[in-house]
Design an enzyme around this catalytic site. Structure first.
Site, PDB file in Angstrom:
ATOM      1  N   GLY A  46      25.664   0.832  52.859  1.00  0.00           N
ATOM      2  CA  GLY A  46      24.398   1.421  53.273  1.00  0.00           C
ATOM      3  C   GLY A  46      24.637   2.550  54.258  1.00  0.00           C
ATOM      4  O   GLY A  46      25.651   2.562  54.968  1.00  0.00           O
ATOM      5  N   GLN A  51      22.535   8.485  60.824  1.00  0.00           N
ATOM      6  CA  GLN A  51      23.987   8.356  60.953  1.00  0.00           C
ATOM      7  C   GLN A  51      24.719   9.653  60.613  1.00  0.00           C
ATOM      8  O   GLN A  51      25.896   9.805  60.942  1.00  0.00           O
ATOM      9  CB  GLN A  51      24.509   7.230  60.054  1.00  0.00           C
ATOM     10  CG  GLN A  51      24.060   5.851  60.515  1.00  0.00           C
ATOM     11  CD  GLN A  51      24.613   4.769  59.628  1.00  0.00           C
ATOM     12  OE1 GLN A  51      24.030   4.445  58.601  1.00  0.00           O
ATOM     13  NE2 GLN A  51      25.760   4.206  59.989  1.00  0.00           N
ATOM     14  N   CYS A  95      29.279  -1.599  60.590  1.00  0.00           N
ATOM     15  CA  CYS A  95      28.481  -0.382  60.515  1.00  0.00           C
ATOM     16  C   CYS A  95      29.423   0.816  60.449  1.00  0.00           C
ATOM     17  O   CYS A  95      30.415   0.855  61.173  1.00  0.00           O
ATOM     18  CB  CYS A  95      27.598  -0.292  61.762  1.00  0.00           C
ATOM     19  SG  CYS A  95      26.546   1.170  61.800  1.00  0.00           S
ATOM     20  N   LEU A  96      29.097   1.774  59.576  1.00  0.00           N
ATOM     21  CA  LEU A  96      29.963   2.954  59.451  1.00  0.00           C
ATOM     22  C   LEU A  96      29.982   3.762  60.749  1.00  0.00           C
ATOM     23  O   LEU A  96      30.921   4.529  60.973  1.00  0.00           O
ATOM     24  CB  LEU A  96      29.488   3.839  58.287  1.00  0.00           C
ATOM     25  CG  LEU A  96      29.642   3.216  56.891  1.00  0.00           C
ATOM     26  CD1 LEU A  96      29.094   4.156  55.824  1.00  0.00           C
ATOM     27  CD2 LEU A  96      31.103   2.880  56.600  1.00  0.00           C
ATOM     28  N   HIS A 137      19.336  -3.848  58.176  1.00  0.00           N
ATOM     29  CA  HIS A 137      20.278  -3.125  59.035  1.00  0.00           C
ATOM     30  C   HIS A 137      19.987  -1.621  58.974  1.00  0.00           C
ATOM     31  O   HIS A 137      19.954  -0.943  60.004  1.00  0.00           O
ATOM     32  CB  HIS A 137      21.705  -3.444  58.562  1.00  0.00           C
ATOM     33  CG  HIS A 137      22.810  -2.684  59.237  1.00  0.00           C
ATOM     34  ND1 HIS A 137      23.816  -3.310  59.942  1.00  0.00           N
ATOM     35  CD2 HIS A 137      23.068  -1.343  59.309  1.00  0.00           C
ATOM     36  CE1 HIS A 137      24.642  -2.383  60.423  1.00  0.00           C
ATOM     37  NE2 HIS A 137      24.223  -1.176  60.039  1.00  0.00           N
ATOM     38  N   GLU A 138      19.755  -1.110  57.754  1.00  0.00           N
ATOM     39  CA  GLU A 138      19.527   0.338  57.593  1.00  0.00           C
ATOM     40  C   GLU A 138      18.163   0.765  58.148  1.00  0.00           C
ATOM     41  O   GLU A 138      18.044   1.837  58.750  1.00  0.00           O
ATOM     42  CB  GLU A 138      19.668   0.749  56.126  1.00  0.00           C
ATOM     43  CG  GLU A 138      21.040   0.488  55.501  1.00  0.00           C
ATOM     44  CD  GLU A 138      22.202   0.997  56.324  1.00  0.00           C
ATOM     45  OE1 GLU A 138      22.061   2.015  57.023  1.00  0.00           O
ATOM     46  OE2 GLU A 138      23.275   0.355  56.298  1.00  0.00           O
ATOM     47  N   HIS A 141      18.326   1.325  61.748  1.00  0.00           N
ATOM     48  CA  HIS A 141      18.867   2.642  62.121  1.00  0.00           C
ATOM     49  C   HIS A 141      17.744   3.671  62.274  1.00  0.00           C
ATOM     50  O   HIS A 141      17.815   4.556  63.131  1.00  0.00           O
ATOM     51  CB  HIS A 141      19.837   3.164  61.056  1.00  0.00           C
ATOM     52  CG  HIS A 141      21.249   2.701  61.227  1.00  0.00           C
ATOM     53  ND1 HIS A 141      22.002   2.974  62.351  1.00  0.00           N
ATOM     54  CD2 HIS A 141      22.066   1.999  60.402  1.00  0.00           C
ATOM     55  CE1 HIS A 141      23.209   2.454  62.213  1.00  0.00           C
ATOM     56  NE2 HIS A 141      23.285   1.861  61.039  1.00  0.00           N
TER      57      HIS A 141
HETATM   58 ZN   LIG Z   1      24.880   0.789  60.336  1.00  0.00          ZN
END
Ligand SMILES: [Zn+2]
Length: 173
Positions: A46, A51, A95-96, A137-138, A141
């Site tokens: 995701g 991000q 998380c990226l 989670h997304e 963000h």
């Molecule tokens: Zn994340």
């Protein structure tokens, strides 16, 4: 399609409420394509627009497990949770924007989400398992909220210090 650099925590853009997308335009379609490419390349399941420094309510995801076969790239514009289950589940999240850090997070096990598709239509779907965790989670963000914000302050600060160090090392090249 272009790979976009992924912001690493801490960054003020990751803590900012993202703006709704007013309309599906070619620019939004391009952004979604770039985000999918960037997500698969990372690799991740995701990615939310903040991000990559775009403060728009747009996310991409594909939580298909390898043994489930075909990929299912999804693009969700202006997503919102319209229902959540009382039953909860715990997943070890990563998380990226917080590379190589993982922690258990408890969330509703199932959620129903409504969003605008790239086709300009409203979509609604119920997600469970990894998909439910991923979409929540997304969406977090888009509200400037990270998975480490669910953790105890000590753990959160430890991870943040590691990320500051990582960014310093990367800046030095
Ligand atoms: Zn994340």
């Amino acid at each position: 399609m272009t790979l976009r650099p992924i912001l690493i925590h801490p960054d003020p853009r990751l803590k900012t409420l993202a703006e709704p997308v007013p309309a599906i335009t070619d620019e939004i379609r391009r952004l979604a394509d770039d985000m999918l490419e960037t997500m698969y390349d990372a690799p991740g399941i995701g990615l939310a627009a903040p991000q990559i420094g775009k403060l728009s309510r747009l996310l991409v995801m594909d939580a298909t497990k390898e043994d489930e076969g075909a990929a299912r790239p999804m693009v969700l514009v202006n997503p919102k949770v319209t229902w959540e289950s009382e039953s909860r589940s715990v997943y070890e999240e990563g998380c990226l924007s917080i590379p190589e850090q993982f922690a258990d997070v408890e969330r509703p096990a199932e959620v129903e989400v409504e969003w605008l598709g790239l086709d300009g239509k409203t979509h609604s779907e119920r997600f469970d398992g990894l998909w439910a965790t991923c979409v929540q989670h997304e969406i977090d963000h888009l509200d400037g909220w990270l998975f480490i914000d669910y953790l105890k302050p000590m753990k959160r600060q430890m991870i943040t210090r590691k990320m500051i160090k990582l960014k310093r090392e990367r800046a030095r090249g």
